[in-house]
Scaffold this active site. Structure first.
Site, PDB file in Angstrom:
ATOM      1  N   ALA A  21       0.805  -1.217   0.000  1.00 15.00           N
ATOM      2  CA  ALA A  21       0.000   0.000   0.000  1.00 15.00           C
ATOM      3  C   ALA A  21       0.846   1.278   0.000  1.00 15.00           C
ATOM      4  CB  ALA A  21      -0.931   0.014   1.211  1.00 15.00           C
ATOM      5  N   PRO A  30      -5.119   6.329   0.332  1.00 18.42           N
ATOM      6  CA  PRO A  30      -4.788   5.955   1.720  1.00 18.42           C
ATOM      7  C   PRO A  30      -4.751   4.440   1.904  1.00 18.42           C
ATOM      8  CG  PRO A  30      -7.047   6.766   1.578  1.00 18.42           C
ATOM      9  CD  PRO A  30      -6.457   6.910   0.212  1.00 18.42           C
ATOM     10  N   ASP A  31      -3.947   4.024   2.851  1.00 19.44           N
ATOM     11  CA  ASP A  31      -3.929   2.623   3.245  1.00 19.44           C
ATOM     12  C   ASP A  31      -5.134   2.419   4.158  1.00 19.44           C
ATOM     13  OD1 ASP A  31      -3.463   0.140   4.207  1.00 19.44           O
ATOM     14  OD2 ASP A  31      -1.451   0.557   4.973  1.00 19.44           O
ATOM     15  N   PHE A  32      -6.074   1.575   3.736  1.00 19.79           N
ATOM     16  CA  PHE A  32      -7.294   1.464   4.544  1.00 19.79           C
ATOM     17  C   PHE A  32      -7.016   0.828   5.902  1.00 19.79           C
ATOM     18  CE2 PHE A  32      -7.383  -2.674   2.469  1.00 19.79           C
ATOM     19  CZ  PHE A  32      -7.794  -3.507   3.493  1.00 19.79           C
ATOM     20  N   ARG A  33      -5.832   0.249   6.046  1.00 16.86           N
ATOM     21  CA  ARG A  33      -5.475  -0.314   7.349  1.00 16.86           C
ATOM     22  C   ARG A  33      -4.925   0.748   8.303  1.00 16.86           C
ATOM     23  NH1 ARG A  33      -3.570  -4.156   3.896  1.00 16.86           N
ATOM     24  NH2 ARG A  33      -4.758  -6.069   3.884  1.00 16.86           N
ATOM     25  N   ASN A 103      -1.534  -4.058  -4.263  1.00 13.70           N
ATOM     26  CA  ASN A 103      -2.472  -2.970  -4.508  1.00 13.70           C
ATOM     27  C   ASN A 103      -3.470  -3.333  -5.596  1.00 13.70           C
ATOM     28  OD1 ASN A 103      -0.994  -1.641  -2.612  1.00 13.70           O
ATOM     29  ND2 ASN A 103       0.177  -0.411  -4.073  1.00 13.70           N
ATOM     30  N   ILE A 104      -4.622  -2.678  -5.530  1.00 11.52           N
ATOM     31  CA  ILE A 104      -5.708  -3.002  -6.452  1.00 11.52           C
ATOM     32  C   ILE A 104      -6.068  -1.807  -7.316  1.00 11.52           C
ATOM     33  CG2 ILE A 104      -6.689  -4.797  -4.943  1.00 11.52           C
ATOM     34  CD1 ILE A 104      -8.671  -2.720  -3.898  1.00 11.52           C
ATOM     35  N   ASP A 105      -5.172  -0.792  -7.318  1.00  8.28           N
ATOM     36  CA  ASP A 105      -5.532   0.485  -7.953  1.00  8.28           C
ATOM     37  C   ASP A 105      -5.151   0.609  -9.430  1.00  8.28           C
ATOM     38  OD1 ASP A 105      -2.688   1.057  -7.858  1.00  8.28           O
ATOM     39  OD2 ASP A 105      -2.960   1.716  -5.783  1.00  8.28           O
ATOM     40  N   HIS A 120      -3.984  -9.167  -5.125  1.00 12.62           N
ATOM     41  CA  HIS A 120      -5.298  -8.925  -4.526  1.00 12.62           C
ATOM     42  C   HIS A 120      -6.331  -8.469  -5.546  1.00 12.62           C
ATOM     43  CE1 HIS A 120      -3.322  -8.394  -0.288  1.00 12.62           C
ATOM     44  NE2 HIS A 120      -3.361  -9.644  -0.691  1.00 12.62           N
ATOM     45  N   CYS A 149     -25.591  -5.932 -12.980  1.00 10.91           N
ATOM     46  CA  CYS A 149     -25.396  -6.214 -14.405  1.00 10.91           C
ATOM     47  C   CYS A 149     -26.684  -5.877 -15.163  1.00 10.91           C
ATOM     48  CB  CYS A 149     -25.067  -7.690 -14.577  1.00 10.91           C
ATOM     49  SG  CYS A 149     -24.862  -8.222 -16.285  1.00 10.91           S
ATOM     50  N   CYS A 151     -28.185  -7.864 -16.845  1.00  8.44           N
ATOM     51  CA  CYS A 151     -29.057  -9.038 -16.699  1.00  8.44           C
ATOM     52  C   CYS A 151     -29.772  -9.044 -15.347  1.00  8.44           C
ATOM     53  CB  CYS A 151     -28.265 -10.332 -16.894  1.00  8.44           C
ATOM     54  SG  CYS A 151     -27.335 -10.851 -15.447  1.00  8.44           S
ATOM     55  N   SER A 190       5.015  -3.076   5.263  1.00  4.93           N
ATOM     56  CA  SER A 190       5.686  -3.374   6.530  1.00  4.93           C
ATOM     57  C   SER A 190       5.901  -4.878   6.664  1.00  4.93           C
ATOM     58  CB  SER A 190       4.842  -2.870   7.694  1.00  4.93           C
ATOM     59  OG  SER A 190       3.566  -3.478   7.645  1.00  4.93           O
TER      60      SER A 190
HETATM   61 ZN    ZN Z   1     -25.090 -10.505 -15.988  1.00  2.00          ZN
END
Ligand code: ZN
Length: 240
Positions: A21, A30-33, A103-105, A120, A149, A151, A190
């Site tokens: 992060a 920000p680091d959500f932790r 990271n997921i960004d 992640h 969605c 659907c 860390s």
């Molecule tokens: Zn769908």
């Protein structure tokens, strides 16, 4: 310290980067932790981020999950920083073999990195649980309440939640790169959160570098430890 890192990078072309992060905090994600993140979540939503970002919570309280997720996990205007740009440049130069990130960004790809292993997942990939239709992060951000969605089924972000396992293919690839690297640079983490620490144990190369704002329990294992913000460090190493 900076000169030492510059020399390590100049002298090697089998480098792997493992980041957390802290790589994106200088892009204002920000680091959500972090304590402020935790405090805000508990007072506003009545749950901790760890509770909200769990599979059980997603299933049971989907609307609250999405409220938190849209307010705290999506930073679609965030720009890559000098750490992201430096890593992309090192890959271009044939020095860096892979970026492994928690990271997921999506900021590594935005900076130009191509071989990115996202342990992640990513906020930029979202799929319908029934028909598997793809939706981008803007669709999620702009959806009212629960993202659905066309659907009618609920869309789920391709982000690893608590209680969910990491993608096997990602784990195998990450370990393979770490095991075969000559240099491993670990940054912005860390090493306290699974699976970071266990991954570093696979490293068999000759130089282990830690770049993190604060010290980590593994510092004594490292060849070089730099306790400074990572974007500043990479700016000095690659762009000054
Ligand atoms: Zn769908």
């Amino acid at each position: 310290m900076i000169d030492k890192l510059r020399k390590i990078i100049n002298d090697n072309d089998n480098i792997v980067f493992f980041g957390g992060a802290g790589v994106s905090t200088e892009s204002n994600i920000p680091d959500f932790r972090s304590e402020t993140g935790l405090y805000n979540a508990v007072s506003k939503y009545g749950y901790s981020p760890e509770q909200i970002l769990s599979r059980t919570f997603f299933e049971k309280h989907t609307e609250t999950f999405y409220k938190y997720y849209k307010e705290n996990m999506l930073y679609l205007d965030a720009k890559p920083n000098n750490a992201h740009y430096a890593l992309a440049r090192l890959e271009d130069a044939g020095k860096l073999k892979a970026v492994i990130t928690q990271n997921i960004d999506g900021l590594h790809q935005l900076a130009g990195s191509k071989n990115v292993i996202e342990l992640h997942g990513s906020v930029h990939r979202n799929y319908c649980r029934k028909c598997n239709a793809f939706y981008d992060a803007n669709y999620i951000k702009n959806s009212k309440g629960i993202a659905k969605c066309q659907c009618g089924e609920i869309v789920k972000p391709d982000v690893v939640l608590y209680e969910e396992g990491l993608n096997d293919n990602c784990i195998v690839k990450a370990i393979d790169y770490i095991r075969n690297a000559d240099i491993l640079i670990v940054g912005g983490t860390s090493l306290s959160v699974y699976p970071a620490a266990s991954f570093v144990n696979y490293f068999r190369g000759n130089k282990l570098v830690f770049i993190n704002k604060s010290s980590t329990p593994y510092d004594r294992k490292a060849t070089l430890v730099i306790n400074q913000p990572i974007a500043e460090v990479f700016k000095k190493v690659c762009f000054d």
